[in-house]
Design an enzyme around this catalytic site. Structure first.
Site, mmCIF file in Angstrom:
data_model
loop_
_atom_site.group_PDB
_atom_site.id
_atom_site.type_symbol
_atom_site.label_atom_id
_atom_site.label_comp_id
_atom_site.label_asym_id
_atom_site.label_seq_id
_atom_site.Cartn_x
_atom_site.Cartn_y
_atom_site.Cartn_z
ATOM 1 N N LYS A 77 -11.668 -0.408 10.832
ATOM 2 C CA LYS A 77 -10.714 -0.116 9.767
ATOM 3 C C LYS A 77 -11.406 -0.066 8.411
ATOM 4 O O LYS A 77 -11.192 0.866 7.622
ATOM 5 C CB LYS A 77 -9.608 -1.188 9.742
ATOM 6 C CG LYS A 77 -8.502 -0.904 8.712
ATOM 7 C CD LYS A 77 -7.685 0.317 9.093
ATOM 8 C CE LYS A 77 -6.407 0.456 8.277
ATOM 9 N NZ LYS A 77 -6.637 0.926 6.907
ATOM 10 N N VAL A 127 -1.898 -2.247 2.110
ATOM 11 C CA VAL A 127 -2.013 -2.700 0.717
ATOM 12 C C VAL A 127 -3.460 -2.666 0.249
ATOM 13 O O VAL A 127 -3.770 -2.142 -0.819
ATOM 14 C CB VAL A 127 -1.415 -4.110 0.558
ATOM 15 C CG1 VAL A 127 -1.694 -4.643 -0.844
ATOM 16 C CG2 VAL A 127 0.085 -4.081 0.804
ATOM 17 N N PRO A 162 3.543 -15.264 1.978
ATOM 18 C CA PRO A 162 4.288 -15.526 0.752
ATOM 19 C C PRO A 162 3.329 -15.887 -0.380
ATOM 20 O O PRO A 162 2.573 -16.863 -0.262
ATOM 21 C CB PRO A 162 5.213 -16.684 1.120
ATOM 22 C CG PRO A 162 4.550 -17.329 2.298
ATOM 23 C CD PRO A 162 3.797 -16.275 3.025
ATOM 24 N N HIS A 210 8.174 -15.708 -5.466
ATOM 25 C CA HIS A 210 8.073 -14.288 -5.128
ATOM 26 C C HIS A 210 8.761 -14.120 -3.777
ATOM 27 O O HIS A 210 8.129 -14.093 -2.723
ATOM 28 C CB HIS A 210 6.620 -13.839 -5.050
ATOM 29 C CG HIS A 210 6.468 -12.412 -4.604
ATOM 30 N ND1 HIS A 210 7.097 -11.373 -5.219
ATOM 31 C CD2 HIS A 210 5.772 -11.876 -3.578
ATOM 32 C CE1 HIS A 210 6.789 -10.241 -4.611
ATOM 33 N NE2 HIS A 210 5.982 -10.522 -3.595
ATOM 34 N N SER A 245 8.969 -7.752 -11.553
ATOM 35 C CA SER A 245 9.272 -7.599 -12.979
ATOM 36 C C SER A 245 9.211 -6.138 -13.385
ATOM 37 O O SER A 245 10.047 -5.658 -14.166
ATOM 38 C CB SER A 245 8.289 -8.424 -13.817
ATOM 39 O OG SER A 245 8.397 -9.802 -13.515
ATOM 40 N N ALA A 246 8.229 -5.422 -12.852
ATOM 41 C CA ALA A 246 8.123 -3.991 -13.147
ATOM 42 C C ALA A 246 9.333 -3.233 -12.612
ATOM 43 O O ALA A 246 9.853 -2.316 -13.272
ATOM 44 C CB ALA A 246 6.837 -3.426 -12.541
#
Length: 315
Positions: free
Chosen positions: A40, A14, A124, A178, A152-153
């Site tokens: 990384k 991400v 979370p 969420h 929502s998207a």
């Protein structure tokens, strides 16, 4: 002229895609990368720097450490251990890694003197956002999470595909936790100036299976996860959209994990709701006129979030 500087904590799947989205869209002038694995952050830094000569915007990217966050305008937390979700499709289980991680970096961020906007992506989301807000003690709204923005998207995308209406003409939100208990308040869904309920009687396109669409929306992340073990593009686009709204003081209404202080009759909890995003972060919650049933569902979501926050506090 002031430059726009962003710090990213955690440069895994991400975090790296957030970096790519920010560079590709030219949202930031400078980005500093921090990861518990220095190799990384170093490799992601080199890879993105190699791409910048072919980008339309000049961006400075570097590997840093927590003191480098002092003058950041925005810091993004993308730390996580996505492999935990291979065992269960429950984002709450990620607390096993993300809560200790957050409690580990919060004192370092605070010690740096950081005084900007902190955006949390890690799951979370509502629970980790609450922990970060409590630890950093920044002004209200300066810490918030991506929350149900991506969900929502996804709902809007499903509505667009089902009805044939362009997604930019659709207003719809997933709200609450969420996670698996989030939901869409159908009373607030609108196509242009017309509420969904007005259109149902006139056009069969709008008589779709609502429960199936919600399930498909909630399950969408797991479809992606099952195929490649992570989610990347959409959450990165969500973060980039939020940060752009901050930098340009757009006052854009975007669903996020926002601090509730009397909104929806809820207090001292972070939950997914639409909010006005501008230069001061999550500036104002947009309180929807929910039906009694929708409001009851929302309260149940918030109660679940509170219980998980208690668990996180004890970790």
């Amino acid at each position: 002229m002031k430059t726009r500087k962003i710090g990213i904590i955690g440069v895994g799947h991400v975090g790296a895609h957030v970096l790519s989205a920010l560079v590709t869209q030219g949202i930031a002038d400078e980005i500093v990368l921090i990861d518990s694995n220095p190799a990384k952050s170093a490799c992601e830094c080199q890879d993105i720097k190699d791409s910048i000569p072919y980008m339309p915007h000049r961006v400075r990217v570097s590997v840093g450490d927590y003191p480098d966050l002092k003058d950041c305008d925005v810091v993004v937390n993308a730390s996580g251990k996505i492999s935990i979700l291979a065992e269960t499709h429950d984002r709450v289980e990620e607390m096993k890694f993300t809560v200790p991680a957050a409690k580990g970096f919060i004192p370092k961020v605070k010690a740096s003197g950081f005084n900007g906007i902190f955006l949390n992506i890690s799951n979370p989301c509502d629970i980790i956002t609450a922990e970060i807000a409590k630890g950093l003690d920044l002004p209200k709204g300066h810490v918030f999470g991506t929350g149900t923005g991506l969900d929502s998207a996804r709902l809007i995308s499903h509505l667009a595909e089902t009805t044939g209406i362009d997604h930019k003409s659709i207003t719809a939100y997933m709200i609450g936790e969420h996670g698996n208990s989030q939901f869409a308040p159908w009373s607030q869904v609108a196509f242009g100036s017309h509420k969904l309920e007005e259109l149902v009687a006139e056009d069969e396109r709008f008589r779709f299976d609502r429960d199936a669409m919600i399930q498909e929306t909630v399950d969408g992340a797991w479809t992606v996860f099952a195929g490649k073990g992570c989610t990347e593009y959409a959450i990165a686009a969500t973060a980039a959209r939020i940060i752009r709204a901050i930098f340009h003081d757009e006052k854009a209404i975007i669903p996020v994990s926002a601090p509730l202080d009397g909104d929806f009759d809820e207090h001292d909890v972070f939950a997914g709701v639409p909010a006005i995003i501008g230069k001061d972060g999550c500036e104002e919650v947009v309180e929807l006129h929910l039906t009694d049933e929708e409001l009851e569902h929302f309260h149940k979501c918030c109660a679940g979030i509170r219980e998980n926050i208690k668990v996180a506090d004890e970790m």
